[in-house]
Design a protein around this motif. Sequence first.
Motif, PDB file in Angstrom:
ATOM      1  N   SER A 141     -45.738 -16.790 -12.966  1.00 19.96           N
ATOM      2  CA  SER A 141     -46.519 -17.752 -12.183  1.00 19.96           C
ATOM      3  C   SER A 141     -45.790 -19.086 -12.115  1.00 19.96           C
ATOM      4  N   HIS A 150     -53.499 -17.019  -8.827  1.00 23.40           N
ATOM      5  CA  HIS A 150     -54.550 -16.233  -9.481  1.00 23.40           C
ATOM      6  C   HIS A 150     -55.919 -16.621  -8.925  1.00 23.40           C
ATOM      7  N   ASP A 194     -49.192 -14.364  -6.054  1.00 24.53           N
ATOM      8  CA  ASP A 194     -49.315 -14.186  -7.502  1.00 24.53           C
ATOM      9  C   ASP A 194     -50.375 -13.116  -7.776  1.00 24.53           C
ATOM     10  N   GLU A 195     -49.931 -11.941  -8.162  1.00 25.03           N
ATOM     11  CA  GLU A 195     -50.823 -10.820  -8.451  1.00 25.03           C
ATOM     12  C   GLU A 195     -51.852 -10.588  -7.345  1.00 25.03           C
TER      13      GLU A 195
HETATM   14 MG    MG Z   1     -49.384 -15.449 -14.019  1.00 25.90          MG
END
Ligand code: MG
Lengths: 234, 227, 227, 222, 222
Positions: free
Chosen positions: B54, B91, B164-165
Amino acid sequence: MKKIIISLYAVATIVLMVWGFYQAIYVAPEEQTMHEVQRIFYYHVPSAMVAFLFFAVSLIGSIGFLGFRRSRAVWAQISDAWALAGAEVGVVFCTIVLITGPLWGRRAWGIWWTWDARLTTTLVLWLIYVSYLLLRRFAAGPQVQTLAAVLGIFGALDVPIVYMSNRWWRTQHPAPVFGGGPDSGIKDPAMLAAFGWNVLAWLAWGVLILVLRYYVERQQQKIAEHEAQEALNA
Amino acid sequence: MTANVCEADSTVFCARLNEVSKLFGSFAALRQVTVDLEPGRCYVLLGENGAGKSTLLRVLAGLLRPSFGTVKVFGDNAPQDARARIGYMSHAPMLYDELTAQENLRYFASLYPGRPCLAPAEALKQVGLDPALTRTLGQYSQGMRQRTSLARVLLPVPELLLLDEPFSNMDVESARQMVELLAGFRQSNRTIVITTHQREMAAPIADWVLTLHAGRVASFEPGSPIR
Amino acid sequence: MTANVCEADSTVFCARLNEVSKLFGSFAALRQVTVDLEPGRCYVLLGENGAGKSTLLRVLAGLLRPSFGTVKVFGDNAPQDARARIGYMSHAPMLYDELTAQENLRYFASLYPGRPCLAPAEALKQVGLDPALTRTLGQYSQGMRQRTSLARVLLPVPELLLLDEPFSNMDVESARQMVELLAGFRQSNRTIVITTHQREMAAPIADWVLTLHAGRVASFEPGSPIR
Amino acid sequence: MLHALWTHLVKDLRIEWRSREAVNSMLFFALLVVVLFSLAFDPRGAFSREIAGGVLCVATMFASVSALNQAWAREIRHQVLDAQRMAPTPGAELFLAKVLANFLFVSVVQLLLAPVFLVFYNLHVEGQAWQLALVLPLGTWALVANGTFFAALSIRSRNRELLLPLILFPIFMPALLAMVLATTSILTGDSDPTLWIKLLLGYDIIFTTVCLLLFDVVLNAE
Amino acid sequence: MLHALWTHLVKDLRIEWRSREAVNSMLFFALLVVVLFSLAFDPRGAFSREIAGGVLCVATMFASVSALNQAWAREIRHQVLDAQRMAPTPGAELFLAKVLANFLFVSVVQLLLAPVFLVFYNLHVEGQAWQLALVLPLGTWALVANGTFFAALSIRSRNRELLLPLILFPIFMPALLAMVLATTSILTGDSDPTLWIKLLLGYDIIFTTVCLLLFDVVLNAE
Ligand SMILES: [Mg+2]
Ligand code: HEM
Ligand SMILES: Nc1ncnc2c1ncn2[C@@H]1O[C@H](COP(=O)(O)OP(=O)(O)OP(=O)(O)O)[C@@H](O)[C@H]1O
Ligand SMILES: Nc1ncnc2c1ncn2[C@@H]1O[C@H](COP(=O)(O)OP(=O)(O)OP(=O)(O)O)[C@@H](O)[C@H]1O
Ligand SMILES: [Mg+2]
């Protein structure tokens, strides 16, 4: 070498302080209306002058930090150290003003404190810089320096108000001695000399503390930098 | 839109990290990361929790400044000077709970004046949401929020997409759809960087796989199907 | 200490959950969980994120009351009435950052008047920390904090030990030591419940493995070595 | 240029309209403060007119601080602030929109509170009442502009609710003084408030300018 | 029985001693409030003695609320509160220890602030000064006991910093009134404060008892 210079300077400062004390208490003539208490003038006004000067140092340091933080890291750190040292030592001198003032006022006016423009603005100035120091303690992380620099700029906005306060408003606090009306200024040369010596002595003393504080802060910055490098290479 | 693509085309690198380190206090989250991102490629970032994925994305997005080293995007720009061309999804949803999806998107679209944006409804359709929904975002499920967030990122048609994810709260089928959508993006010469813990999800579009370990680049290898 | 052990011995069950459900608003974190825990056994709780493991532990600890169903510990007590005999360690350290490890432990020990507690220094040694450390807990690393937290739980020599991911921040070697320590515990007829994502860590002491899935007991089987 | 400002403002107003949380809690808080002050400073006394201006200003101030503490809460909650930072629009507009929105909220509270206040303190205005319509907005602006700025500054610290008043109050004091003196002289009709109004205006201009100039620094501070 | 109380108290005092954060920020905040009030209600006027009591009480109140908001912060941070709930000691002792600790902090602030206050308001006490040493602690206790209780109650809500004063102030009002009237009558020497002191005492006893009885409920609320 550095140590020797600082020690010599410290000794010179102490001599100056003693000489200033002698001038203020024994040489300067007694003032007609306020008599002996007036002698506190030689401590009150120089302290205020030095405080203003150091808040200016803090302002320049703050602006410098904001200017250099993207381009020159080292200069930015140096600026920040000056900003912190200026604010801290400035608060000390401002505190002296706030203590000597009421002591004088108790005799001259019969009361410790009154809410006229000069007194109020000085108190506000002190409060702003105390809050600056609190911010530096409470906020954590790398952004502290940026945020503190911003607050430092705001704080400095108050200095001209304090300076001009007894020019703009009619205050219970005495009118300006220098740069006030056409008949301002100290007439008695012995008084002027005593005043001059004390300004010099307090300035020297203030600069000594300022430089020491700056030095300590730089040292701490270097330690932090060193730790960061270690972490990076670990 | 075409103009932008050409612009991205004309530089050899979409982003260039040179010896980038990031310290938080005395903790090193990134250590001497040197990576070049080519336009039109998809990079997958892997690494355990706390590896610095991140952080790397935030540095690329210009939200964090590296403690040491330099980041350049689209030629010789700092990321801060090319914010309109970078899309970043973190996130967190980065959306207002109190507004509906459409309102959110319309709001963010109007923050990109002079840039040809997608219509909010179209962006929502792309990510498989019904634009007619009138619930506020606070009442969405985690997965729906994530899709709306993706729609927000797609709005200004960014040339560098940092995700991010993106699949963390989606079911497998929706994740597959997302990957297809992103694959289309890559073909129009946009660069994508994805972090994920589910490596097999991103495998179909992974041109390169970058693995971080304790803030360092542990490996940088061409994408490969699931082992 | 011996007296306590006998006490635990005399009941057939250490804890008994009967059709326990736990709702958060309209979300069911636990659904009709029925489990009996025997004294002197170690139970390992498995399950994906959000399966309800932590919720189950908190219900056992008496920190949450089940929405439906009953929980009994040590015979016919509610967990709230047997708090001194239950030790609970959560994700969070549950310790004061501003105090040293010793100060923290001394403080918590004195909250258990009339119960024979371990000496703080001894508890610290058991979990492999140096009792002489004078740093405050805020300056400890995540792993060290976790050990101190374990020491806090061990202090009053509880008969039912509830550990929520005790190994998550420890390196493999320390985790192994911890498991050995716990194994000793189990032999003195105490019950242990551990949740973990690293099933192989807890395998050596797992008498029973309980798997949760979406709040339901998915399987309950005797412990087995790593497959 | 002012396009983004408008966008931000509409968004803030719409969100507030949905929940009315800020205005409601501010209103209740201000009401509490007025009541508390009425208990603390008996308004039946001869000097009620002398202190009414002070009470009004201080009540506004405490109520605003409680709301300003939440000014950026929505932006923090889901990291929306990061999205704002990524957008290619100047931070100054975001700031100005927030100030405008909060200014509106506080003004609404003041308008609703004014009658209550007049009743509690048995007031009738001796000076020129229209001047109040100049003093209160100017003072409120000073408070809200600085407050919004320093709220953005203190959201990054550990205990931010504590920090905001500690920083804001000293900076705001000159404006408060001018505001109180102007209000009191309008209420009592004893003296001419023009000097104080000019001072407030000067304060507003200087501080708003500095805030606008420095906001990008605060917004992008890491 | 009082063993655990002592343990809790020592722990709280030790932690505060390490950082001195609560006392420092409360002190500065109270100073700010006193200065603000002096600006708002010109204490040079003839009625300075009449309002000084009110200013003192309200300043204490605002300063305490800012600190009480943080009273349980340490317990929340790493879920220490759960450990407290698991311990077989009564919650009442935990509560009482917190109240005592906060009472000490507020009292220290009052003691440090008293001279500043006397100077700023040019006060000298007309009535019997020793009665102040009764009134102020009693009022402070009322504030701190209720404040600690409601802080524990509001820590579970989303915007707790806002909630605490909204709940606390209405409950605290009777005590505030008694405190202000007692202080004022001591400062001016006009009337006898005994009735108000008795009232304060009664308030303290009743509310502390109720808080003690109900604290376990609040502590164990899910
Ligand atoms: Mg992360
Ligand atoms: C009670 C608190 C007081 C405060 C906070 C205070 C503050 C200050 C400050 C900030 C200055 C500015 C110096 C400069 O402009 O360089 C000053 C100057 C001065 N003060 Fe005070 N003062 C106080 C009381 C008094 C009293 C009681 C007297 C004497 C009756 C006094 C006499 C003077 C004089 C003569 C000057 C130099 C005038 C000037 O250059 O402006 N002060 N004071
Ligand atoms: N603002 C911050 N201040 C201090 N430390 C931070 C900050 N942000 C991140 N870190 C630390 O930097 C390290 C890397 O964090 P990062 O979020 O990049 O990890 P990650 O690879 O994304 O992990 P995850 O898979 O859990 O998301 C972590 O140890 C984290 O604690
Ligand atoms: N206080 C609460 N309020 C609302 N929902 C909650 C609360 N506590 C837990 N939940 C929800 O209950 C579900 C189960 O949570 P729980 O913490 O028990 O999961 P877990 O199995 O421990 O997961 P993990 O492995 O991530 O720790 C989750 O979906 C969570 O969001
Ligand atoms: Mg869990």
